[in-house]
Structure formats: C-alpha cells, structure tokens
Scaffold this motif. Structure first.
Motif, PDB file in Angstrom:
ATOM      1  N   ASP A  25       0.784  -1.139  -0.002  1.00  0.00           N
ATOM      2  CA  ASP A  25       0.001   0.168  -0.037  1.00  0.00           C
ATOM      3  C   ASP A  25       0.789   1.373  -0.067  1.00  0.00           C
ATOM      4  O   ASP A  25       0.602   2.146   0.833  1.00  0.00           O
ATOM      5  N   GLY A  26       1.855   1.215  -0.829  1.00  0.00           N
ATOM      6  CA  GLY A  26       2.812   2.506  -1.178  1.00  0.00           C
ATOM      7  C   GLY A  26       3.826   2.806   0.095  1.00  0.00           C
ATOM      8  O   GLY A  26       4.622   3.427  -0.108  1.00  0.00           O
ATOM      9  N   GLU A  27       3.954   1.482   0.990  1.00  0.00           N
ATOM     10  CA  GLU A  27       4.912   1.520   2.241  1.00  0.00           C
ATOM     11  C   GLU A  27       5.667   0.575   2.326  1.00  0.00           C
ATOM     12  O   GLU A  27       5.323  -0.368   1.595  1.00  0.00           O
ATOM     13  N   CYS A  28       6.925   0.625   2.919  1.00  0.00           N
ATOM     14  CA  CYS A  28       7.785  -0.385   3.173  1.00  0.00           C
ATOM     15  C   CYS A  28       7.152  -1.365   4.189  1.00  0.00           C
ATOM     16  O   CYS A  28       6.588  -1.138   5.116  1.00  0.00           O
ATOM     17  N   SER A  29       7.696  -2.550   3.484  1.00  0.00           N
ATOM     18  CA  SER A  29       7.241  -3.982   4.337  1.00  0.00           C
ATOM     19  C   SER A  29       7.853  -3.968   5.875  1.00  0.00           C
ATOM     20  O   SER A  29       7.382  -4.618   6.475  1.00  0.00           O
ATOM     21  N   PRO A 110      27.000   5.326 -25.317  1.00  0.00           N
ATOM     22  CA  PRO A 110      26.301   4.203 -26.344  1.00  0.00           C
ATOM     23  C   PRO A 110      25.129   3.903 -25.793  1.00  0.00           C
ATOM     24  O   PRO A 110      24.562   3.982 -24.671  1.00  0.00           O
ATOM     25  N   LYS A 111      24.336   3.250 -26.649  1.00  0.00           N
ATOM     26  CA  LYS A 111      23.030   2.555 -26.322  1.00  0.00           C
ATOM     27  C   LYS A 111      23.433   1.281 -25.254  1.00  0.00           C
ATOM     28  O   LYS A 111      24.259   0.698 -25.850  1.00  0.00           O
ATOM     29  N   THR A 112      22.646   1.318 -24.372  1.00  0.00           N
ATOM     30  CA  THR A 112      23.198  -0.134 -23.654  1.00  0.00           C
ATOM     31  C   THR A 112      21.744  -0.638 -22.739  1.00  0.00           C
ATOM     32  O   THR A 112      20.842   0.132 -22.730  1.00  0.00           O
ATOM     33  N   LEU A 113      21.823  -1.643 -22.148  1.00  0.00           N
ATOM     34  CA  LEU A 113      20.772  -2.286 -21.399  1.00  0.00           C
ATOM     35  C   LEU A 113      20.242  -1.273 -20.342  1.00  0.00           C
ATOM     36  O   LEU A 113      21.111  -0.509 -19.515  1.00  0.00           O
ATOM     37  N   THR A 114      18.979  -1.025 -20.249  1.00  0.00           N
ATOM     38  CA  THR A 114      18.627   0.136 -19.517  1.00  0.00           C
ATOM     39  C   THR A 114      17.277  -0.603 -18.675  1.00  0.00           C
ATOM     40  O   THR A 114      16.560  -1.254 -19.357  1.00  0.00           O
ATOM     41  N   GLN A 115      17.398  -0.243 -17.299  1.00  0.00           N
ATOM     42  CA  GLN A 115      16.337  -0.427 -16.502  1.00  0.00           C
ATOM     43  C   GLN A 115      15.337   0.827 -16.321  1.00  0.00           C
ATOM     44  O   GLN A 115      15.939   1.825 -15.872  1.00  0.00           O
ATOM     45  N   ILE A 116      13.926   0.627 -16.378  1.00  0.00           N
ATOM     46  CA  ILE A 116      13.294   1.730 -16.306  1.00  0.00           C
ATOM     47  C   ILE A 116      12.656   1.435 -14.645  1.00  0.00           C
ATOM     48  O   ILE A 116      12.407   0.512 -14.149  1.00  0.00           O
ATOM     49  N   THR A 117      12.794   2.528 -13.952  1.00  0.00           N
ATOM     50  CA  THR A 117      12.654   2.610 -12.493  1.00  0.00           C
ATOM     51  C   THR A 117      11.283   3.543 -12.098  1.00  0.00           C
ATOM     52  O   THR A 117      10.590   3.800 -13.130  1.00  0.00           O
ATOM     53  N   GLY A 118      11.176   3.607 -11.256  1.00  0.00           N
ATOM     54  CA  GLY A 118       9.978   4.545 -10.335  1.00  0.00           C
ATOM     55  C   GLY A 118      10.003   5.866 -10.796  1.00  0.00           C
ATOM     56  O   GLY A 118       8.911   6.771 -10.772  1.00  0.00           O
ATOM     57  N   ASP A 159       8.514  -4.002  -7.181  1.00  0.00           N
ATOM     58  CA  ASP A 159       7.570  -2.896  -7.322  1.00  0.00           C
ATOM     59  C   ASP A 159       8.228  -1.611  -6.701  1.00  0.00           C
ATOM     60  O   ASP A 159       9.170  -1.738  -5.691  1.00  0.00           O
ATOM     61  N   HIS A 160       7.917  -0.551  -6.940  1.00  0.00           N
ATOM     62  CA  HIS A 160       8.317   0.563  -6.580  1.00  0.00           C
ATOM     63  C   HIS A 160       7.224   1.613  -5.773  1.00  0.00           C
ATOM     64  O   HIS A 160       6.124   1.069  -6.073  1.00  0.00           O
ATOM     65  N   GLU A 161       7.611   2.279  -4.819  1.00  0.00           N
ATOM     66  CA  GLU A 161       6.733   2.806  -4.013  1.00  0.00           C
ATOM     67  C   GLU A 161       5.693   3.945  -4.723  1.00  0.00           C
ATOM     68  O   GLU A 161       4.590   4.043  -4.087  1.00  0.00           O
ATOM     69  N   SER A 162       6.089   4.256  -5.960  1.00  0.00           N
ATOM     70  CA  SER A 162       5.193   5.100  -6.821  1.00  0.00           C
ATOM     71  C   SER A 162       4.010   4.078  -7.408  1.00  0.00           C
ATOM     72  O   SER A 162       2.977   4.763  -7.925  1.00  0.00           O
ATOM     73  N   GLY A 163       3.889   2.864  -7.233  1.00  0.00           N
ATOM     74  CA  GLY A 163       2.991   2.047  -7.878  1.00  0.00           C
ATOM     75  C   GLY A 163       3.470   1.472  -8.992  1.00  0.00           C
ATOM     76  O   GLY A 163       2.878   0.403  -9.673  1.00  0.00           O
ATOM     77  N   ALA A 164       4.614   1.839  -9.690  1.00  0.00           N
ATOM     78  CA  ALA A 164       5.273   1.191 -10.969  1.00  0.00           C
ATOM     79  C   ALA A 164       6.116   0.159 -10.800  1.00  0.00           C
ATOM     80  O   ALA A 164       6.536  -0.222  -9.378  1.00  0.00           O
ATOM     81  N   PHE A 165       6.531  -0.480 -11.523  1.00  0.00           N
ATOM     82  CA  PHE A 165       7.283  -1.798 -11.405  1.00  0.00           C
ATOM     83  C   PHE A 165       8.652  -1.587 -12.179  1.00  0.00           C
ATOM     84  O   PHE A 165       8.568  -1.116 -13.265  1.00  0.00           O
TER      85      PHE A 165
END
Length: 190
Positions: A25-29, A110-118, A159-165
């Motif tokens: 629910d948007g908070e840390c476990s 250069p183009k590289t592997l990227t991870q999208i975060t929150g 999961d990210h606190e923003s609700g994104a993954f």
C-alpha cells in the motif's frame, strides 16, 4: 515471471542477488514510518541480516528465500563482482537534465541495457578490466548516482513505492549482450 524466477535468472547471469523489502500500500514492508527508510530498497532483514554479504548466485538459496516470501523485491550487486556498474538517472532530482549537459560536453553515451525505475532509469555498463568504479550520489551531476563496488540496485520486476514496477527495456529481460562499454569520459567521472 515471478520475482523468485527473475531472481534465479539474474543469478544465472552471474549477478549476486539479495532479497529486499517490498511495498505494501505504498509503504515499506519493514514497518518504518514514512520517510524513515527507502521503501522496498533495503535488505530483507531475516534473509539478508548482513546485507550485501548475504547476496548469492546459489539458486537453491534464492528459491528458498522467495519460496518463504515471494513478495520480496530483488537487489543485485554492482561493481567488479558482477562485472557491471550502473548510472542511476533520477528525474525527480534533475538527472536527465544533468546527463544531457554531460553528453553535450563529452559526447553521447552508447545504447546500453536500461532498466526503467519508478522515477528514472538505470543505464547499465560493463566494468572495464582493472578499473574500480565506486558508488557516488550526485557527484557527477544532480540526480546522477553511480552504483559500483559495494553497491546494488533494485531489479525488475520489483515494485516501486510510486506504484510502478521496475522493468528492463529489453524483451529478454537482463541480457548481458546488450550491455555496452562506457565511454572513457564517463569512466573518468566515476
């Protein structure tokens, strides 16, 4: 793919994995009051009481951890141990603007592997042979953090606190073949 399956896959790619707290629910476990921790980003105490020292590539240990608590987020170590370092571009703190200024001055990354975060993205690069990349926060620009030796990042599909993954920009997930060598100017700044 479940978090446990993703953690095993990351370990199969030579990454030392550790379980992290997760978001409820948007908070840390961990139960800390809002603002007292980085939600979903610190080690899950009972599985990783020694933090990074508990990170492993052992699939049985990883399966046991996520078998007991499948909601745990995933962390993996950066630096020489994994052969990669990460430029963490945090847009909430002006990371994209800072990166654009650096690229205007030094040339494009250069183009590289990227991870999208929150709230931004992780640009993942190979660690050059014989070079130690240290962790830093904002040293090379506002909103630009470096994760190298002694560091870790949160990994997809956490999961990210923003609700994104968290998610990789590659259809194949974490793919070493898509990781570029960083230009010399970035290595020097790191």
């Amino acid at each position: 793919m479940t978090k446990g399956e993703a953690a095993v896959q990351l370990a199969a790619n030579g990454l030392h994995v550790l379980p992290l707290q997760y978001i409820i629910d948007g908070e840390c476990s961990c139960g800390a009051a809002k603002g007292e921790c980085k939600p979903g980003k610190h080690p899950y105490g009972s599985f990783a009481p020694n933090g990074l020292k508990n990170a492993t590539t052992d699939p049985d240990t990883i399966r046991r951890w996520w078998g007991k608590e499948p909601r745990c987020n995933i962390g993996f170590r950066t630096g020489a141990i994994s052969g990669i370092f990460v430029l963490d571009v945090d847009d909430r703190d002006g990371g994209s603007t800072s990166l654009a200024k650096l690229e205007a001055r030094h040339g494009p990354l250069p183009k590289t592997l990227t991870q999208i975060t929150g709230g931004g993205r992780h640009l993942i690069f190979n660690v050059p042979q014989g070079i130690s990349i240290k962790n830093s926060q904002g040293d090379i620009g506002d909103g630009l953090d470096v994760r190298g030796d002694g560091g870790y990042i949160v990994a997809a599909p956490s999961d990210h606190e923003s609700g994104a993954f968290y998610r990789f920009d590659s259809d194949t997930g974490f793919d070493r073949s898509k990781i570029a060598d960083a230009p010399e100017w970035l290595i020097n700044l790191c």
